[in-house]
Write a protein that holds these residues in place. Structure first.
Motif, PDB file in Angstrom:
ATOM      1  N   LYS A  78       0.814  -1.214   0.000  1.00  0.00           N
ATOM      2  CA  LYS A  78       0.000   0.000   0.000  1.00  0.00           C
ATOM      3  C   LYS A  78       0.841   1.254   0.000  1.00  0.00           C
ATOM      4  CE  LYS A  78      -4.159  -1.776   2.177  1.00  0.00           C
ATOM      5  NZ  LYS A  78      -5.128  -1.604   3.280  1.00  0.00           N
ATOM      6  N   VAL A  79       2.211   1.066   0.258  1.00  0.00           N
ATOM      7  CA  VAL A  79       3.093   2.237   0.277  1.00  0.00           C
ATOM      8  C   VAL A  79       3.576   2.581  -1.110  1.00  0.00           C
ATOM      9  CG1 VAL A  79       5.268   3.181   1.182  1.00  0.00           C
ATOM     10  CG2 VAL A  79       3.812   1.720   2.639  1.00  0.00           C
ATOM     11  N   CYS A  80       4.120   1.544  -1.816  1.00  0.00           N
ATOM     12  CA  CYS A  80       4.670   1.823  -3.156  1.00  0.00           C
ATOM     13  C   CYS A  80       3.927   1.131  -4.269  1.00  0.00           C
ATOM     14  CB  CYS A  80       6.152   1.422  -3.194  1.00  0.00           C
ATOM     15  SG  CYS A  80       6.384  -0.363  -2.976  1.00  0.00           S
ATOM     16  N   ALA A  81       2.880   0.389  -3.911  1.00  0.00           N
ATOM     17  CA  ALA A  81       2.031  -0.292  -4.885  1.00  0.00           C
ATOM     18  C   ALA A  81       2.752  -1.368  -5.654  1.00  0.00           C
ATOM     19  CB  ALA A  81       1.417   0.705  -5.844  1.00  0.00           C
ATOM     20  N   THR A  82       3.892  -1.903  -5.017  1.00  0.00           N
ATOM     21  CA  THR A  82       4.599  -2.996  -5.692  1.00  0.00           C
ATOM     22  C   THR A  82       3.826  -4.280  -5.479  1.00  0.00           C
ATOM     23  OG1 THR A  82       6.713  -1.914  -5.364  1.00  0.00           O
ATOM     24  CG2 THR A  82       6.781  -4.273  -5.799  1.00  0.00           C
TER      25      THR A  82
ATOM     26  N   VAL B 128       9.178  -2.356   3.153  1.00  0.00           N
ATOM     27  CA  VAL B 128       8.256  -2.232   4.256  1.00  0.00           C
ATOM     28  C   VAL B 128       7.631  -3.581   4.535  1.00  0.00           C
ATOM     29  CG1 VAL B 128       6.202  -1.650   2.883  1.00  0.00           C
ATOM     30  CG2 VAL B 128       6.414  -0.825   5.238  1.00  0.00           C
ATOM     31  N   GLU B 129       7.360  -3.828   5.824  1.00  0.00           N
ATOM     32  CA  GLU B 129       6.752  -5.094   6.195  1.00  0.00           C
ATOM     33  C   GLU B 129       5.308  -5.109   5.678  1.00  0.00           C
ATOM     34  OE1 GLU B 129       5.936  -7.805  10.183  1.00  0.00           O
ATOM     35  OE2 GLU B 129       6.735  -5.796  10.396  1.00  0.00           O
ATOM     36  N   LEU B 130       5.033  -6.240   5.082  1.00  0.00           N
ATOM     37  CA  LEU B 130       3.699  -6.355   4.517  1.00  0.00           C
ATOM     38  C   LEU B 130       2.754  -6.856   5.572  1.00  0.00           C
ATOM     39  CD1 LEU B 130       4.606  -7.959   1.062  1.00  0.00           C
ATOM     40  CD2 LEU B 130       4.037  -5.573   1.562  1.00  0.00           C
ATOM     41  N   THR B 131       2.201  -5.956   6.305  1.00  0.00           N
ATOM     42  CA  THR B 131       1.222  -6.331   7.334  1.00  0.00           C
ATOM     43  C   THR B 131      -0.170  -6.271   6.718  1.00  0.00           C
ATOM     44  OG1 THR B 131       1.038  -4.053   8.026  1.00  0.00           O
ATOM     45  CG2 THR B 131       2.694  -5.410   9.157  1.00  0.00           C
ATOM     46  N   ALA B 132      -1.072  -6.694   7.585  1.00  0.00           N
ATOM     47  CA  ALA B 132      -2.460  -6.750   7.054  1.00  0.00           C
ATOM     48  C   ALA B 132      -2.959  -5.387   6.638  1.00  0.00           C
ATOM     49  CB  ALA B 132      -3.363  -7.370   8.116  1.00  0.00           C
ATOM     50  N   ASP B 133      -2.461  -4.329   7.352  1.00  0.00           N
ATOM     51  CA  ASP B 133      -2.966  -2.991   6.978  1.00  0.00           C
ATOM     52  C   ASP B 133      -2.192  -2.370   5.850  1.00  0.00           C
ATOM     53  OD1 ASP B 133      -0.699  -2.807   8.400  1.00  0.00           O
ATOM     54  OD2 ASP B 133      -1.274  -0.980   9.512  1.00  0.00           O
ATOM     55  N   VAL B 134      -0.989  -2.978   5.543  1.00  0.00           N
ATOM     56  CA  VAL B 134      -0.209  -2.433   4.434  1.00  0.00           C
ATOM     57  C   VAL B 134      -0.493  -3.171   3.154  1.00  0.00           C
ATOM     58  CG1 VAL B 134       2.158  -2.055   3.589  1.00  0.00           C
ATOM     59  CG2 VAL B 134       1.594  -1.668   6.006  1.00  0.00           C
ATOM     60  N   ALA B 135      -0.609  -4.481   3.304  1.00  0.00           N
ATOM     61  CA  ALA B 135      -0.807  -5.276   2.094  1.00  0.00           C
ATOM     62  C   ALA B 135      -2.280  -5.387   1.778  1.00  0.00           C
ATOM     63  CB  ALA B 135      -0.184  -6.655   2.288  1.00  0.00           C
ATOM     64  N   ALA B 136      -2.522  -5.496   0.532  1.00  0.00           N
ATOM     65  CA  ALA B 136      -3.893  -5.712   0.060  1.00  0.00           C
ATOM     66  C   ALA B 136      -3.872  -6.747  -1.025  1.00  0.00           C
ATOM     67  CB  ALA B 136      -4.498  -4.411  -0.473  1.00  0.00           C
ATOM     68  N   THR B 137      -4.693  -7.623  -0.869  1.00  0.00           N
ATOM     69  CA  THR B 137      -4.746  -8.680  -1.884  1.00  0.00           C
ATOM     70  C   THR B 137      -5.426  -8.137  -3.134  1.00  0.00           C
ATOM     71  OG1 THR B 137      -4.883 -10.347  -0.172  1.00  0.00           O
ATOM     72  CG2 THR B 137      -5.562 -10.986  -2.386  1.00  0.00           C
ATOM     73  N   LYS B 138      -4.697  -8.287  -4.202  1.00  0.00           N
ATOM     74  CA  LYS B 138      -5.276  -7.810  -5.469  1.00  0.00           C
ATOM     75  C   LYS B 138      -6.421  -8.712  -5.850  1.00  0.00           C
ATOM     76  CE  LYS B 138      -4.131  -6.817 -10.251  1.00  0.00           C
ATOM     77  NZ  LYS B 138      -3.098  -6.866 -11.305  1.00  0.00           N
ATOM     78  N   PRO B 139      -7.493  -8.153  -5.946  1.00  0.00           N
ATOM     79  CA  PRO B 139      -8.653  -8.984  -6.300  1.00  0.00           C
ATOM     80  C   PRO B 139      -8.441  -9.639  -7.650  1.00  0.00           C
ATOM     81  CG  PRO B 139      -9.198  -6.672  -6.609  1.00  0.00           C
ATOM     82  CD  PRO B 139      -7.838  -6.713  -5.945  1.00  0.00           C
ATOM     83  N   THR B 140      -8.738 -10.913  -7.565  1.00  0.00           N
ATOM     84  CA  THR B 140      -8.639 -11.634  -8.834  1.00  0.00           C
ATOM     85  C   THR B 140      -9.725 -11.139  -9.763  1.00  0.00           C
ATOM     86  OG1 THR B 140      -7.791 -13.541  -7.676  1.00  0.00           O
ATOM     87  CG2 THR B 140      -8.657 -13.904  -9.895  1.00  0.00           C
ATOM     88  N   HIS B 141      -9.273 -10.712 -10.882  1.00  0.00           N
ATOM     89  CA  HIS B 141     -10.239 -10.167 -11.854  1.00  0.00           C
ATOM     90  C   HIS B 141     -10.936 -11.302 -12.586  1.00  0.00           C
ATOM     91  CE1 HIS B 141     -12.064  -7.595 -14.794  1.00  0.00           C
ATOM     92  NE2 HIS B 141     -11.542  -8.349 -15.784  1.00  0.00           N
ATOM     93  N   THR B 142     -12.147 -11.377 -12.366  1.00  0.00           N
ATOM     94  CA  THR B 142     -12.964 -12.376 -13.079  1.00  0.00           C
ATOM     95  C   THR B 142     -13.775 -11.640 -14.129  1.00  0.00           C
ATOM     96  OG1 THR B 142     -13.118 -13.704 -11.104  1.00  0.00           O
ATOM     97  CG2 THR B 142     -14.708 -14.154 -12.853  1.00  0.00           C
ATOM     98  N   PRO B 143     -13.431 -11.952 -15.308  1.00  0.00           N
ATOM     99  CA  PRO B 143     -14.196 -11.219 -16.348  1.00  0.00           C
ATOM    100  C   PRO B 143     -15.674 -11.454 -16.185  1.00  0.00           C
ATOM    101  CG  PRO B 143     -13.099 -13.147 -17.287  1.00  0.00           C
ATOM    102  CD  PRO B 143     -12.575 -13.004 -15.878  1.00  0.00           C
ATOM    103  N   ALA B 144     -16.321 -10.363 -16.225  1.00  0.00           N
ATOM    104  CA  ALA B 144     -17.777 -10.451 -16.061  1.00  0.00           C
ATOM    105  C   ALA B 144     -18.386 -11.172 -17.239  1.00  0.00           C
ATOM    106  CB  ALA B 144     -18.364  -9.051 -15.926  1.00  0.00           C
TER     107      ALA B 144
ATOM    108  N   TYR C 113       7.896  -8.954   3.405  1.00  0.00           N
ATOM    109  CA  TYR C 113       8.416  -7.600   3.207  1.00  0.00           C
ATOM    110  C   TYR C 113       8.247  -7.225   1.724  1.00  0.00           C
ATOM    111  CZ  TYR C 113      10.481  -8.325   7.771  1.00  0.00           C
ATOM    112  OH  TYR C 113      10.644  -8.617   9.083  1.00  0.00           O
ATOM    113  N   CYS C 114       8.019  -5.984   1.461  1.00  0.00           N
ATOM    114  CA  CYS C 114       7.839  -5.506   0.087  1.00  0.00           C
ATOM    115  C   CYS C 114       9.150  -5.527  -0.652  1.00  0.00           C
ATOM    116  CB  CYS C 114       7.258  -4.102   0.118  1.00  0.00           C
ATOM    117  SG  CYS C 114       7.072  -3.383  -1.543  1.00  0.00           S
ATOM    118  N   GLU C 115       9.128  -6.103  -1.822  1.00  0.00           N
ATOM    119  CA  GLU C 115      10.349  -6.147  -2.621  1.00  0.00           C
ATOM    120  C   GLU C 115      10.681  -4.769  -3.189  1.00  0.00           C
ATOM    121  OE1 GLU C 115       9.595  -9.062  -5.597  1.00  0.00           O
ATOM    122  OE2 GLU C 115       9.727 -10.774  -4.213  1.00  0.00           O
ATOM    123  N   GLY C 116       9.766  -3.839  -3.151  1.00  0.00           N
ATOM    124  CA  GLY C 116      10.031  -2.533  -3.733  1.00  0.00           C
ATOM    125  C   GLY C 116      10.597  -1.546  -2.734  1.00  0.00           C
ATOM    126  N   CYS C 117       9.944  -1.494  -1.539  1.00  0.00           N
ATOM    127  CA  CYS C 117      10.363  -0.489  -0.570  1.00  0.00           C
ATOM    128  C   CYS C 117      10.818  -1.102   0.742  1.00  0.00           C
ATOM    129  CB  CYS C 117       9.243   0.500  -0.326  1.00  0.00           C
ATOM    130  SG  CYS C 117       7.775  -0.245   0.432  1.00  0.00           S
TER     131      CYS C 117
END
Length: 208
Positions: free
Chosen positions: A5-9, A23-39, A17-21
């Motif tokens: 959520k800090v650098c969007a990596t 930062v520790e990927l905690t629950a409040d920092v990391a966000a699971t990218k929703p799997t895009h299911t084509p409608a 830990y984020c490979e970009g910045c």
């Protein structure tokens, strides 16, 4: 896939830990990218089929009455009704109690009896030269066919018009209104006397 959520990596699942910045990927920092299911496109909703209108049966009109036409042969025309049809007639002058050979045909529907005068013009039945003509007015009387019958009327003459019916012995008083005529009647224009006679009808061939 975990997104920082800090650098969007985008980081692999399970990374701490984020490979970009870093930062520790905690629950409040990391966000699971929703799997895009084509409608899945919605299946088109078919509109309910409209019922085809049933053509209305034409209202039956009342049957027209048949027209009866009388067939006529080639060159034929409908015969005129004898009633009211014109009837030719004639006057035969009478002197000294006897008929003469002087005959006046009545071929028109309206005939004026009188004498020619330059101021009033000719008349249909000119009695000039007939014995007793001195007692005839220029427009003495009118003989006319109307309503299926011959009639006579005085046109304001000086010496009047008189009628003696067939079989009678005396003349009527001077005419003051139109009077119907019948075969055998005697007419007196002043003192000029004539016998009225109906001729055969051109339609029926019957004498009056």
């Amino acid at each position: 896939m975990i997104i920082c959520k800090v650098c969007a990596t985008q980081n692999p699942e399970g990374a701490q830990y984020c490979e970009g910045c870093g930062v520790e990927l905690t629950a409040d920092v990391a966000a699971t990218k929703p799997t895009h299911t084509p409608a899945t496109p919605d299946a088109p909703v078919e509109a309910p089929a409209e019922a085809s209108p049933t053509p209305a049966e034409p209202a039956s009109s009342p049957a027209a009455s048949p027209t009866v036409t009388q067939d006529l042969g080639v060159g034929e025309t409908p015969a005129a009704s004898p009633e009211g049809a014109f009837r030719p007639a004639r006057l035969t002058l009478k002197r000294f109690g006897a008929l003469t050979s002087e005959v006046i045909p009545l071929q028109g529907p309206r005939l004026v009896v009188g004498r020619f005068d330059a101021s009033t013009g000719p008349v249909e039945i000119d009695l000039t030269g007939v014995p007793g003509a001195e007692n005839i007015s220029r427009r003495h009387a009118e003989l006319y066919f109307e309503g299926g019958a011959w009639k006579v009327r005085d046109l304001g003459s000086t010496n009047g018009v008189f009628v003696k019916r067939a079989g009678e012995e005396t003349y009527s008083p001077r005419l003051v209104e139109p009077t119907p005529l019948h075969s055998g009647d005697e007419l007196a224009f002043g003192n000029v006397i004539a016998v009225f006679e109906l001729l055969p009808s051109p339609h029926s061939g019957v004498e009056g």
